[in-house]
Design a protein around this motif. Structure first.
Motif, PDB file in Angstrom:
ATOM      1  N   LEU A 100      -6.962 -36.890  -1.723  1.00 47.47           N
ATOM      2  CA  LEU A 100      -7.138 -35.520  -1.250  1.00 47.47           C
ATOM      3  C   LEU A 100      -5.965 -35.034  -0.395  1.00 47.47           C
ATOM      4  N   LYS A 101      -5.079 -35.944  -0.060  1.00 47.33           N
ATOM      5  CA  LYS A 101      -3.888 -35.621   0.737  1.00 47.33           C
ATOM      6  C   LYS A 101      -4.262 -34.966   2.066  1.00 47.33           C
ATOM      7  N   THR A 102      -5.213 -35.589   2.743  1.00 36.88           N
ATOM      8  CA  THR A 102      -5.653 -35.077   4.030  1.00 36.88           C
ATOM      9  C   THR A 102      -5.946 -36.241   4.968  1.00 36.88           C
ATOM     10  N   ASP A 103      -6.018 -35.941   6.255  1.00 36.46           N
ATOM     11  CA  ASP A 103      -6.270 -36.985   7.250  1.00 36.46           C
ATOM     12  C   ASP A 103      -7.748 -37.162   7.572  1.00 36.46           C
ATOM     13  N   TYR A 104      -8.557 -36.201   7.153  1.00 32.63           N
ATOM     14  CA  TYR A 104      -9.975 -36.283   7.516  1.00 32.63           C
ATOM     15  C   TYR A 104     -10.834 -35.496   6.530  1.00 32.63           C
ATOM     16  N   LEU A 105     -12.109 -35.831   6.511  1.00 38.34           N
ATOM     17  CA  LEU A 105     -13.119 -35.088   5.769  1.00 38.34           C
ATOM     18  C   LEU A 105     -14.008 -34.362   6.765  1.00 38.34           C
ATOM     19  N   ASP A 106     -14.435 -33.187   6.408  1.00 34.64           N
ATOM     20  CA  ASP A 106     -15.391 -32.472   7.260  1.00 34.64           C
ATOM     21  C   ASP A 106     -16.786 -33.063   7.108  1.00 34.64           C
ATOM     22  N   LEU A 107     -17.083 -33.595   5.931  1.00 41.56           N
ATOM     23  CA  LEU A 107     -18.401 -34.164   5.674  1.00 41.56           C
ATOM     24  C   LEU A 107     -18.271 -35.265   4.632  1.00 41.56           C
ATOM     25  N   TYR A 108     -18.889 -36.408   4.919  1.00 34.89           N
ATOM     26  CA  TYR A 108     -18.842 -37.561   4.011  1.00 34.89           C
ATOM     27  C   TYR A 108     -20.276 -37.962   3.704  1.00 34.89           C
TER      28      TYR A 108
END
Length: 282
Positions: A100-108
């Motif tokens: 996803l090329k991101t450092d975090y998820l808002d919801l897992y």
């Protein structure tokens, strides 16, 4: 534009699902444009999973979100139940974040319940929160017995949502699961909110009335089905749209309000359950 709360985040009540996206080179460009159009039209929620195309959907989403401010997007992904243990979950999360090329998820979300103890899964999810890799966590495809068990466990009440199949033709959760979730103030995420295409209008009488209601609102049948799915104010619908026109149709439902007469007529056509039904899944 209709909005609702997921945890402490206010989001538009219609997001974008990605099941089946990213799996074909020939449709990649169209799917990417569709997701970009959704963001342009005000969608903020993108729902995906490591299961979707074995990560290909996450890769597609990763391309799309690079062109927007990360803080403007509410990004959801899900992990397999056999990855719900401490070491496996961390590895799955790392792989999803990379795609996803991101450092975090808002919801897992735990995609569905497996054999790994929920206590172990909760503990590692809370650790991931503290590490800043996820903002919140929840579950998917949990029936009422699973949810009650979860909420009795230490930190189980940190679960902020349950994602299940819910649409006008699949209302089984209204008998017990949805009332319990409302009592606990747990919002619902509805997948397949318009079922499969126009199948909810396959019956001639139903098709005629759905089209009539749509015409009265200068909308489409899909928009009526979506507007119904979010009319209670505590549901986030995540329809899939692989084509630009379909995405525009979906997002138009955010500004469509059904009347009391509309809701009564839809209840007549698609009655609420009068007994406990097995949790519907796709």
């Amino acid at each position: 534009m209709k909005q609702m709360m997921i945890g402490k985040r206010l989001v538009p009540a219609i997001g974008m699902g990605t099941w089946g996206l990213g799996e074909s080179i020939s449709s990649h460009a169209a799917e990417k444009r569709s997701l970009q159009e959704g963001l342009h039209l005000g969608a903020r929620v993108i729902d995906t999973a490591e299961m979707y195309g074995d990560g290909l959907a996450e890769q597609l989403v990763g391309e799309v979100i690079q062109e927007s401010k990360r803080e403007d997007i509410y990004l959801i992904s899900k992990f397999y139940p056999w990855h719900a243990g401490a070491q496996q979950l961390e590895a799955s999360l790392h792989a999803s974040l990379k795609r996803l090329k991101t450092d975090y998820l808002d919801l897992y979300l735990l995609h569905w319940r497996g054999n790994i103890p929920l206590t172990e899964t909760i503990e590692i999810l809370e650790a991931c929160k503290k590490a800043g890799k996820i903002k919140q966590w929840g579950v998917s495809n949990f029936d009422i017995r699973d949810m009650k068990e979860l909420y009795q466990l230490p930190q189980g009440d940190k679960c902020v949502t349950n994602q299940v199949l819910y649409n006008l033709g699949s209302r089984g959760i209204e008998f017990d699961l949805l009332p319990w979730m409302k009592e606990q103030q747990i919002p619902l995420i509805a997948y397949a909110p318009v079922a499969h295409g126009d199948t909810l209008g396959a019956n001639l009488e139903k098709k005629k009335i759905l089209r009539q209601i749509a015409g009265e609102h200068n909308g489409t049948v899909y928009q009526i089905l979506l507007a119904w799915s979010i009319h209670n104010g505590t549901t986030l619908a995540i329809p899939k749209a692989s084509q630009l026109e379909h995405m525009q149709d979906n997002m138009g439902a955010l500004n469509l309000s059904l009347t009391e007469n509309d809701l009564k007529e839809l209840d007549r056509l698609y009655p609420a359950p009068k007994r406990k039904l097995p949790l519907a899944v796709l």
